[in-house]
Design an enzyme around this catalytic site. Structure first.
Site, PDB file in Angstrom:
ATOM      1  N   LYS A  21     -11.445  12.004  15.907  1.00 16.10           N
ATOM      2  CA  LYS A  21     -10.076  11.523  16.137  1.00 16.10           C
ATOM      3  C   LYS A  21      -9.136  12.672  16.478  1.00 16.10           C
ATOM      4  O   LYS A  21      -8.303  12.567  17.392  1.00 16.10           O
ATOM      5  CB  LYS A  21      -9.547  10.804  14.887  1.00 16.10           C
ATOM      6  CG  LYS A  21     -10.164   9.459  14.581  1.00 16.10           C
ATOM      7  CD  LYS A  21      -9.604   8.973  13.236  1.00 16.10           C
ATOM      8  CE  LYS A  21     -10.486   7.960  12.595  1.00 16.10           C
ATOM      9  NZ  LYS A  21     -10.061   7.652  11.203  1.00 16.10           N
TER      10      LYS A  21
ATOM     11  N   HIS B 252      -1.132  17.342   3.394  1.00 13.49           N
ATOM     12  CA  HIS B 252      -2.268  17.924   4.099  1.00 13.49           C
ATOM     13  C   HIS B 252      -1.966  19.362   4.494  1.00 13.49           C
ATOM     14  O   HIS B 252      -0.841  19.686   4.909  1.00 13.49           O
ATOM     15  CB  HIS B 252      -2.563  17.148   5.390  1.00 13.49           C
ATOM     16  CG  HIS B 252      -3.161  15.794   5.193  1.00 13.49           C
ATOM     17  ND1 HIS B 252      -3.543  15.302   3.968  1.00 13.49           N
ATOM     18  CD2 HIS B 252      -3.448  14.810   6.096  1.00 13.49           C
ATOM     19  CE1 HIS B 252      -4.038  14.085   4.125  1.00 13.49           C
ATOM     20  NE2 HIS B 252      -3.993  13.767   5.402  1.00 13.49           N
TER      21      HIS B 252
ATOM     22  N   ARG C  78      -3.926 -11.743  -1.361  1.00 13.07           N
ATOM     23  CA  ARG C  78      -4.027 -11.274  -2.757  1.00 13.07           C
ATOM     24  C   ARG C  78      -2.686 -10.795  -3.303  1.00 13.07           C
ATOM     25  O   ARG C  78      -2.467 -10.792  -4.513  1.00 13.07           O
ATOM     26  CB  ARG C  78      -5.034 -10.119  -2.860  1.00 13.07           C
ATOM     27  CG  ARG C  78      -6.448 -10.464  -2.479  1.00 13.07           C
ATOM     28  CD  ARG C  78      -7.394  -9.306  -2.813  1.00 13.07           C
ATOM     29  NE  ARG C  78      -6.953  -8.043  -2.230  1.00 13.07           N
ATOM     30  CZ  ARG C  78      -7.254  -7.652  -0.999  1.00 13.07           C
ATOM     31  NH1 ARG C  78      -7.985  -8.435  -0.215  1.00 13.07           N
ATOM     32  NH2 ARG C  78      -6.832  -6.482  -0.545  1.00 13.07           N
TER      33      ARG C  78
ATOM     34  N   GLN D  99      -7.256  17.921   3.337  1.00 11.28           N
ATOM     35  CA  GLN D  99      -6.546  16.654   3.351  1.00 11.28           C
ATOM     36  C   GLN D  99      -6.458  16.014   1.968  1.00 11.28           C
ATOM     37  O   GLN D  99      -7.459  15.880   1.256  1.00 11.28           O
ATOM     38  CB  GLN D  99      -7.197  15.697   4.350  1.00 11.28           C
ATOM     39  CG  GLN D  99      -7.058  16.193   5.785  1.00 11.28           C
ATOM     40  CD  GLN D  99      -7.679  15.273   6.814  1.00 11.28           C
ATOM     41  OE1 GLN D  99      -8.376  15.739   7.713  1.00 11.28           O
ATOM     42  NE2 GLN D  99      -7.431  13.979   6.724  1.00 11.28           N
TER      43      GLN D  99
ATOM     44  N   CYS E 200      -2.963  11.022  10.722  1.00 10.38           N
ATOM     45  CA  CYS E 200      -2.024  11.899  10.011  1.00 10.38           C
ATOM     46  C   CYS E 200      -2.272  13.373  10.323  1.00 10.38           C
ATOM     47  O   CYS E 200      -1.318  14.140  10.554  1.00 10.38           O
ATOM     48  CB  CYS E 200      -2.112  11.651   8.509  1.00 10.38           C
ATOM     49  SG  CYS E 200      -3.793  11.643   7.850  1.00 10.38           S
TER      50      CYS E 200
ATOM     51  N   GLY F 206       0.810  -1.210   0.000  1.00  9.96           N
ATOM     52  CA  GLY F 206       0.000   0.000   0.000  1.00  9.96           C
ATOM     53  C   GLY F 206       0.842   1.259   0.000  1.00  9.96           C
ATOM     54  O   GLY F 206       2.077   1.218   0.116  1.00  9.96           O
ATOM     55  N   ASN F 207       0.186   2.407  -0.103  1.00 13.69           N
ATOM     56  CA  ASN F 207       0.893   3.691  -0.132  1.00 13.69           C
ATOM     57  C   ASN F 207       1.813   3.863   1.068  1.00 13.69           C
ATOM     58  O   ASN F 207       2.996   4.189   0.936  1.00 13.69           O
ATOM     59  CB  ASN F 207      -0.112   4.860  -0.141  1.00 13.69           C
ATOM     60  CG  ASN F 207      -0.756   5.072  -1.484  1.00 13.69           C
ATOM     61  OD1 ASN F 207      -0.248   4.638  -2.512  1.00 13.69           O
ATOM     62  ND2 ASN F 207      -1.893   5.752  -1.482  1.00 13.69           N
TER      63      ASN F 207
ATOM     64  N   PRO G 216     -17.922  11.730 -14.330  1.00 13.98           N
ATOM     65  CA  PRO G 216     -17.060  11.236 -13.245  1.00 13.98           C
ATOM     66  C   PRO G 216     -17.667  10.026 -12.546  1.00 13.98           C
ATOM     67  O   PRO G 216     -18.867  10.005 -12.247  1.00 13.98           O
ATOM     68  CB  PRO G 216     -16.955  12.429 -12.295  1.00 13.98           C
ATOM     69  CG  PRO G 216     -18.135  13.278 -12.599  1.00 13.98           C
ATOM     70  CD  PRO G 216     -18.447  13.081 -14.048  1.00 13.98           C
TER      71      PRO G 216
ATOM     72  N   SER H 170      -4.443  10.893  -0.925  1.00 14.66           N
ATOM     73  CA  SER H 170      -3.595   9.746  -0.575  1.00 14.66           C
ATOM     74  C   SER H 170      -3.888   9.232   0.822  1.00 14.66           C
ATOM     75  O   SER H 170      -3.610   8.068   1.125  1.00 14.66           O
ATOM     76  CB  SER H 170      -2.119  10.110  -0.704  1.00 14.66           C
ATOM     77  OG  SER H 170      -1.821  11.275   0.039  1.00 14.66           O
ATOM     78  N   GLY H 171      -4.474  10.079   1.672  1.00  9.49           N
ATOM     79  CA  GLY H 171      -4.873   9.624   2.996  1.00  9.49           C
ATOM     80  C   GLY H 171      -5.957   8.570   2.957  1.00  9.49           C
ATOM     81  O   GLY H 171      -6.175   7.850   3.939  1.00  9.49           O
TER      82      GLY H 171
END
Length: 339
Positions: free
Chosen positions: A214, A242, A39, A157, A130, A12-13, A183, A160-161
């Site tokens: 959070k 961000h 996977r 933000q 983040c 993942g990123n 879209p 990519s978050g």
């Protein structure tokens, strides 16, 4: 002899960024394991010049490693982190699952690194959200000057978050608009290209989203339980980085000059604040940077003892991967047996 490290969610990123950061910072690792879901088994993940073969996290023997960096989501953290911890591995988890759990330290090393002293209660350490990490890096030196009473923050933000698929959605929607394609919305509730969405995570009964909740509860756990935080979290059509507009109310006066000086002296924070064109930092400019950048520091005359500032950071680095690696660095420096 070095430590043995596993990265869970290595494809993942954030997982890829964790591997990059471990290599860039010369973490004392003798062996690195790249783990992910079934996977991804057999794929490769880059670690410096090496290509690591990805193994199945669900069947991995965590007794083979000293530290596991998790970036695989709350469901995986819920089931797999206790299994790894019971095997004697210290888990540093990037999901939200363990952050508010009693006995689990929630750590930004520059801000509350001493909280790691309690890590052995569960062998799990939580990496904060983040947007919280970025904000408390700015707040800590100011809170050291004068106690902070209240913070009102609006976030901007990057997609990519929300993961790689969210980045793909922004790219595909943007490209499609130029050729008159409708879209397609899969990752976001509304079109993200050329738009902003005031909705991150699920809505709660009081009208706040979980992302906003959070930021409030994590800031109090990390910094001070007496700080009131009110957040509005917004997704913007930016790939990485961000931004946050932060308004702070102190118990006693703090001048702009005092605030700038304190933040400049704080590790991991850079102040770039000139009252002219281009005298501030934007998300595009902080991609790949480790520091949190502060601009637009100014007095707020509408409240007693108020200041406002603009704060930006790379959400994949200090907002996630770098902070996790810094936790691991402090662990091996101060708490784990020497190798």
């Amino acid at each position: 002899m070095g430590y043995r490290i596993a990265v869970v969610g290595a494809t993942g990123n954030v997982g890829r960024e964790m591997l990059n950061t471990l290599e860039e910072r010369n973490f004392p690792a003798d062996e690195i394991f790249a783990l992910a879901s079934s996977r991804s088994v057999g794929r490769t993940a880059s670690y410096g010049d090496e290509d690591l073969i990805v193994a199945d996290a669900a069947t991995f023997d965590f007794s083979k490693v000293d530290i596991a960096l998790f970036s695989a989501g709350s469901a995986t953290a819920k089931t797999l982190a206790p299994k790894a911890a019971a095997a004697g591995c210290v888990v540093i988890d990037n999901s939200s699952y363990w952050r508010m759990e009693p006995g689990v330290p929630l750590v930004v090393p520059e801000v509350n690194g001493d909280a790691l002293a309690g890590y052995a209660k569960k062998n799990i350490i939580a990496n904060p959200n983040c947007s919280t990490i970025q904000m408390v890096m700015a707040l800590k030196p100011l809170h050291n000057l004068q106690p902070i009473k209240r913070v009102v923050v609006s976030t901007y933000q990057a997609v990519s978050g929300a993961g790689r698929a969210a980045m793909d959605e922004l790219f595909n929607q943007t490209k499609g608009i130029y050729v008159n394609d409708l879209p397609v919305k899969e990752q976001f509730t509304k079109q993200i290209a050329f738009n902003v969405i005031p909705h991150i995570d699920d809505f709660m009964d009081d009208g706040a989203t979980r992302e906003e909740w959070k930021m409030a509860v994590e800031t109090r756990k990390i910094l001070d339980p007496d700080i009131a935080v009110h957040a509005t979290c917004v997704r913007v059509p930016v790939f990485v980085g961000h931004g946050e507009a932060v308004n702070i109310e102190f118990e006693h006066p703090v001048t702009v000059e005092e605030a700038r000086k304190a933040m400049k002296a704080f590790p991991g924070v850079s102040v770039v604040d000139y009252r002219r064109d281009e005298g501030y930092v934007t998300p595009q400019e902080v991609q790949g940077e480790d520091n949190v950048f502060i601009s637009r520091v100014r007095k707020d005359p509408t409240v007693e003892n108020g200041l406002s500032l603009w704060c930006v950071g790379d959400n994949l680095r200090k907002g996630a991967a770098l902070n996790a690696v810094q936790i691991a660095e402090k662990l091996v420096a101060d708490y784990l047996p020497k190798k």
